[in-house]
Write an enzyme that holds these catalytic residues in place. Structure first.
Site, mmCIF file in Angstrom:
data_model
loop_
_atom_site.group_PDB
_atom_site.id
_atom_site.type_symbol
_atom_site.label_atom_id
_atom_site.label_comp_id
_atom_site.label_asym_id
_atom_site.label_seq_id
_atom_site.Cartn_x
_atom_site.Cartn_y
_atom_site.Cartn_z
ATOM 1 N N ASN A 106 2.238 -8.382 6.635
ATOM 2 C CA ASN A 106 1.151 -9.113 5.996
ATOM 3 C C ASN A 106 1.665 -9.849 4.753
ATOM 4 O O ASN A 106 2.099 -9.224 3.802
ATOM 5 C CB ASN A 106 0.055 -8.102 5.616
ATOM 6 C CG ASN A 106 -1.085 -8.701 4.843
ATOM 7 O OD1 ASN A 106 -1.123 -9.890 4.550
ATOM 8 N ND2 ASN A 106 -2.032 -7.857 4.494
ATOM 9 N N GLU A 148 -12.796 1.275 -3.073
ATOM 10 C CA GLU A 148 -13.786 0.467 -2.354
ATOM 11 C C GLU A 148 -14.976 1.302 -1.878
ATOM 12 O O GLU A 148 -15.856 0.802 -1.205
ATOM 13 C CB GLU A 148 -13.135 -0.215 -1.150
ATOM 14 C CG GLU A 148 -12.143 -1.278 -1.547
ATOM 15 C CD GLU A 148 -11.600 -2.054 -0.362
ATOM 16 O OE1 GLU A 148 -11.908 -1.702 0.800
ATOM 17 O OE2 GLU A 148 -10.867 -3.021 -0.603
ATOM 18 N N CYS A 152 -5.097 -5.001 4.707
ATOM 19 C CA CYS A 152 -4.548 -4.080 5.705
ATOM 20 C C CYS A 152 -4.764 -2.616 5.345
ATOM 21 O O CYS A 152 -4.674 -1.754 6.215
ATOM 22 C CB CYS A 152 -3.057 -4.340 5.899
ATOM 23 S SG CYS A 152 -2.720 -5.867 6.789
ATOM 24 N N HIS A 153 -5.061 -2.354 4.077
ATOM 25 C CA HIS A 153 -5.324 -0.959 3.694
ATOM 26 C C HIS A 153 -6.580 -0.430 4.380
ATOM 27 O O HIS A 153 -6.778 0.771 4.448
ATOM 28 C CB HIS A 153 -5.421 -0.819 2.170
ATOM 29 C CG HIS A 153 -6.546 -1.580 1.561
ATOM 30 N ND1 HIS A 153 -6.446 -2.934 1.260
ATOM 31 C CD2 HIS A 153 -7.793 -1.199 1.199
ATOM 32 C CE1 HIS A 153 -7.586 -3.338 0.735
ATOM 33 N NE2 HIS A 153 -8.422 -2.304 0.687
ATOM 34 N N TYR A 183 -6.145 0.996 14.030
ATOM 35 C CA TYR A 183 -5.235 0.037 14.648
ATOM 36 C C TYR A 183 -5.698 -0.247 16.073
ATOM 37 O O TYR A 183 -5.656 -1.391 16.530
ATOM 38 C CB TYR A 183 -3.799 0.583 14.651
ATOM 39 C CG TYR A 183 -3.228 0.788 13.271
ATOM 40 C CD1 TYR A 183 -2.856 -0.292 12.474
ATOM 41 C CD2 TYR A 183 -3.053 2.068 12.760
ATOM 42 C CE1 TYR A 183 -2.333 -0.097 11.206
ATOM 43 C CE2 TYR A 183 -2.534 2.261 11.492
ATOM 44 C CZ TYR A 183 -2.168 1.179 10.717
ATOM 45 O OH TYR A 183 -1.659 1.371 9.466
#
Length: 97
Positions: free
Chosen positions: A51, A88, A59-60, A28
């Site tokens: 979001n 991912e 945002c993850h 952040y």
């Protein structure tokens, strides 16, 4: 092209998040610095919570500087967020996630 409807600040945050490559994370704080508001990391977290397109605005991929997974769409320590990062290719052990 997404039709983003948020505050100017939120839209800056969402734009920055869309530039995080798959398989990478940012804190952040890093997002706050990148948009020119280095002390606004809590506001960055709030923008993530609001979001409107969680698939397109990933945002993850944004985590706390202190470690851990943080929140995901308002859910504290969300296993879904951890799962998305793992899917991912993020080695969550490197970030104490």
């Amino acid at each position: 092209m997404l039709e983003l409807k948020g505050t100017f600040f939120q839209e800056k945050v969402w734009d920055a998040i869309m530039n995080i490559p798959k398989g990478q994370v940012r804190t952040y704080k890093e997002i706050a610095v990148s948009i020119g508001h280095p002390n606004a990391y809590r506001a960055v977290a709030s923008a993530c919570k609001h979001n409107p397109y969680p698939i397109d605005i990933p945002c993850h991929r944004v985590i706390p500087v202190t470690g851990g997974v943080g929140n995901y769409l308002g859910v504290v320590n969300c296993e879904r967020k951890r799962g998305l990062l793992v899917s991912e290719g993020v080695d969550v052990t490197l970030f104490n996630l």
